[in-house]
Design an enzyme around this catalytic site. Structure first.
Site, PDB file in Angstrom:
ATOM      1  N   TYR A 138      39.022  49.020  46.215  1.00 40.94           N
ATOM      2  CA  TYR A 138      39.531  47.506  46.236  1.00 40.94           C
ATOM      3  C   TYR A 138      38.772  47.110  47.568  1.00 40.94           C
ATOM      4  O   TYR A 138      38.780  45.887  47.884  1.00 40.94           O
ATOM      5  CB  TYR A 138      41.071  47.403  46.397  1.00 40.94           C
ATOM      6  CG  TYR A 138      41.599  46.778  45.292  1.00 40.94           C
ATOM      7  CD1 TYR A 138      41.729  47.635  44.142  1.00 40.94           C
ATOM      8  CD2 TYR A 138      42.229  45.501  44.838  1.00 40.94           C
ATOM      9  CE1 TYR A 138      42.173  47.302  42.897  1.00 40.94           C
ATOM     10  CE2 TYR A 138      42.887  44.973  43.846  1.00 40.94           C
ATOM     11  CZ  TYR A 138      42.885  46.059  42.782  1.00 40.94           C
ATOM     12  OH  TYR A 138      43.349  45.579  41.400  1.00 40.94           O
ATOM     13  N   LYS A 197      43.235  61.529  38.677  1.00 35.96           N
ATOM     14  CA  LYS A 197      42.323  61.869  37.866  1.00 35.96           C
ATOM     15  C   LYS A 197      41.339  63.150  38.442  1.00 35.96           C
ATOM     16  O   LYS A 197      40.125  63.066  38.708  1.00 35.96           O
ATOM     17  CB  LYS A 197      41.388  60.616  37.631  1.00 35.96           C
ATOM     18  CG  LYS A 197      40.273  60.943  36.507  1.00 35.96           C
ATOM     19  CD  LYS A 197      41.110  60.846  35.130  1.00 35.96           C
ATOM     20  CE  LYS A 197      40.053  61.215  33.981  1.00 35.96           C
ATOM     21  NZ  LYS A 197      40.598  61.222  32.773  1.00 35.96           N
ATOM     22  N   ASP A 231      45.417  58.935  32.708  1.00 39.05           N
ATOM     23  CA  ASP A 231      45.366  58.552  31.242  1.00 39.05           C
ATOM     24  C   ASP A 231      46.514  58.952  30.535  1.00 39.05           C
ATOM     25  O   ASP A 231      47.166  58.332  29.608  1.00 39.05           O
ATOM     26  CB  ASP A 231      43.858  58.928  30.520  1.00 39.05           C
ATOM     27  CG  ASP A 231      43.567  60.477  30.969  1.00 39.05           C
ATOM     28  OD1 ASP A 231      44.179  60.989  31.676  1.00 39.05           O
ATOM     29  OD2 ASP A 231      42.528  60.728  30.317  1.00 39.05           O
ATOM     30  N   ASP A 255      47.244  49.243  40.061  1.00 40.66           N
ATOM     31  CA  ASP A 255      46.900  47.955  39.481  1.00 40.66           C
ATOM     32  C   ASP A 255      47.144  48.052  38.098  1.00 40.66           C
ATOM     33  O   ASP A 255      47.853  47.315  37.364  1.00 40.66           O
ATOM     34  CB  ASP A 255      45.639  47.368  39.922  1.00 40.66           C
ATOM     35  CG  ASP A 255      45.523  45.964  39.235  1.00 40.66           C
ATOM     36  OD1 ASP A 255      46.391  45.422  39.312  1.00 40.66           O
ATOM     37  OD2 ASP A 255      44.317  45.928  38.521  1.00 40.66           O
ATOM     38  N   ASP A 259      50.803  46.931  35.261  1.00 41.75           N
ATOM     39  CA  ASP A 259      50.848  45.959  34.253  1.00 41.75           C
ATOM     40  C   ASP A 259      51.299  46.457  32.981  1.00 41.75           C
ATOM     41  O   ASP A 259      51.927  45.871  32.320  1.00 41.75           O
ATOM     42  CB  ASP A 259      49.444  45.238  33.977  1.00 41.75           C
ATOM     43  CG  ASP A 259      49.240  44.060  35.008  1.00 41.75           C
ATOM     44  OD1 ASP A 259      49.913  43.653  35.818  1.00 41.75           O
ATOM     45  OD2 ASP A 259      48.448  43.077  34.432  1.00 41.75           O
TER      46      ASP A 259
HETATM   47  C1  IPM Z   1      48.062  42.559  41.152  1.00 43.74           C
HETATM   48  C2  IPM Z   1      47.225  41.316  40.816  1.00 43.74           C
HETATM   49  C3  IPM Z   1      45.947  41.625  42.000  1.00 43.74           C
HETATM   50  C4  IPM Z   1      45.479  42.809  42.065  1.00 43.74           C
HETATM   51  C5  IPM Z   1      44.831  40.537  41.748  1.00 43.74           C
HETATM   52  C6  IPM Z   1      45.107  39.096  41.461  1.00 43.74           C
HETATM   53  C7  IPM Z   1      43.776  40.550  43.130  1.00 43.74           C
HETATM   54  O1  IPM Z   1      46.569  41.873  39.616  1.00 43.74           O
HETATM   55  O2  IPM Z   1      48.859  42.122  42.411  1.00 43.74           O
HETATM   56  O3  IPM Z   1      48.508  43.525  40.596  1.00 43.74           O
HETATM   57  O4  IPM Z   1      44.255  43.310  41.570  1.00 43.74           O
HETATM   58  O5  IPM Z   1      46.128  43.589  42.918  1.00 43.74           O
HETATM   59 MN    MN Z   2      47.390  43.654  38.958  1.00 42.90          MN
END
Ligand code: IPM
Ligand code: MN
Length: 360
Positions: A138, A197, A231, A255, A259
């Site tokens: 990042y 990993k 993974d 990240d 999700d």
């Molecule tokens: C999160 C989001 C952010 C990230 C984006 C919006 C930059 O996806 O907070 O997980 O990648 O960290």
């Molecule tokens: Mn995210």
């Protein structure tokens, strides 16, 4: 004298303002009940301000925000602004410059909430991801040369130093000691799993893995240590999420897996996260986006934002208030709300906020 917390409120874009309004409604109710005060200051950072002024964040922003006890964020992302500008210019910049080096993401299925995982319930989906939040890929180290030619080269490096890795691991071990399954009376051990990993990224995750075992062995002998490839972690998050207690991982992997975790807990209507600087100013947000197509309709689900508010109170030390808000949210998911999806809750955005506030 009662304590006063200075909170910077950044509604941001789209539905951010609507969900933050319900969040502050609930925070105010908690403040009354638990005897502390909230001093809220609004900032207009976001897409509309950028389109009007050409400025993403004023130079004074970071200095101004450092004067607060915490930041309460709605959503960042505007349909008329090219993707990346606001995310990098507001969200990532604040994370970096306020050194919020932890992203804390509970993955918890509340009662009454549907999960896409077959045969899994709240007793199976209840773990926490500690994501390193200011380093790794990042930071954007790298570049493009010979752009537009067929010789084009693009480099984006995953860079970590021992300091970054170790402070993240120490936070995760501390967290596991205090909030792991054993500490909660839900299991025999407090277990921290490192997600990496090591079979391919043999430099970066070698550093993570060595630091993990060194720090754990020396200072957290009572925390069990596990290692999982990222993974494989994705498979187990779907098949056997009940195996997990606390997970710690790098920025990019965190990240992605958070999700995946969010969708297993019912999705964007409920998932909240904290960008934490344990020694500084932390920022709390629902992890869903700004949902432009639902903006202004009063149908977006504010629960994720309300839960983010509870996380903020927990980080400020108002543990009882935080717990009470989370319990109120669970009561609503269990007994009132039909679906977490926008427009399908059976209530409006502000009615949901009212219901949580009323329980308090
Ligand atoms: C999160 C989001 C952010 C990230 C984006 C919006 C930059 O996806 O907070 O997980 O990648 O960290
Ligand atoms: Mn995210």
């Amino acid at each position: 004298m009662s304590k006063t917390y200075k909170i910077a409120v950044l509604p941001g874009d789209g539905t951010g303002g609507e969900v933050v309004a319900e969040g502050t409604k609930v925070l105010d109710a908690a403040a009354k009940k638990f005897g502390f005060k909230l001093d809220l200051t609004d900032f207009d950072f976001g897409g509309d301000r950028y389109l009007k002024t050409g400025e993403v964040l004023p130079d004074s922003a970071v200095g101004d925000l450092k004067q607060f006890d915490a930041i309460y964020l709605g959503a960042i992302g505007h349909p008329d602004v090219k993707p990346g500008i606001l995310e990098k210019g507001i969200l990532l910049r604040l994370r970096f410059e306020l050194d919020q080096y932890i992203n804390l993401r509970p993955v918890k299925l509340y009662p009454g909430v549907d999960t896409p995982l077959k045969d899994k319930g709240p007793e199976h989906i209840d773990y926490v991801v500690v994501r390193e939040n200011t380093g790794g890929i990042y930071t954007g180290t790298g570049g493009i040369s010979m752009k537009g030619t067929d010789q084009e080269v693009a480099v984006q490096s995953m860079v970590y130093n021992r300091f970054q890795v170790e402070r993240c691991l120490r936070y995760a071990f501390d967290y596991t000691e205090r909030h792991g399954k054993k500490a909660q009376g839900k299991g025999k051990a407090n277990t921290l799993g490192l997600v990496g990993k090591t079979n391919v990224l043999t430099h970066v995750f070698d550093l993570w893995e060595r630091a993990f075992h060194e720090v754990g062995k020396a200072d957290y002998p009572d925390v069990e240590r596990e290692y999982y490839h990222v993974d494989a972690t994705c498979m187990w998050m779907v098949k056997s999420p009940e195996w997990f207690d606390v997970l710690v991982t790098s920025n990019m992997f965190g990240d992605i897996i958070t999700d995946l975790g969010a969708i297993t807990q019912g999705g964007m209507g409920i998932a909240a996260g904290g960008n934490i600087n344990p020694e500084g100013v932390s920022m709390f947000e629902p992890i869903g986006g700004s949902a432009p197509k639902y903006t202004g309709m009063g149908i977006i689900n504010p629960l994720a934002s309300i839960v983010a508010g509870a996380m903020m109170l927990d980080t400020l030390g108002e543990y009882k208030a935080a717990e009470t808000i989370e319990n109120a949210v669970m009561k609503i998911t269990d007994t009132k709300i039909k679906s977490l999806a926008a427009g399908k809750m059976g209530y409006s955005t502000s009615e949901v906020g009212d219901m949580v506030a009323d329980i308090l």
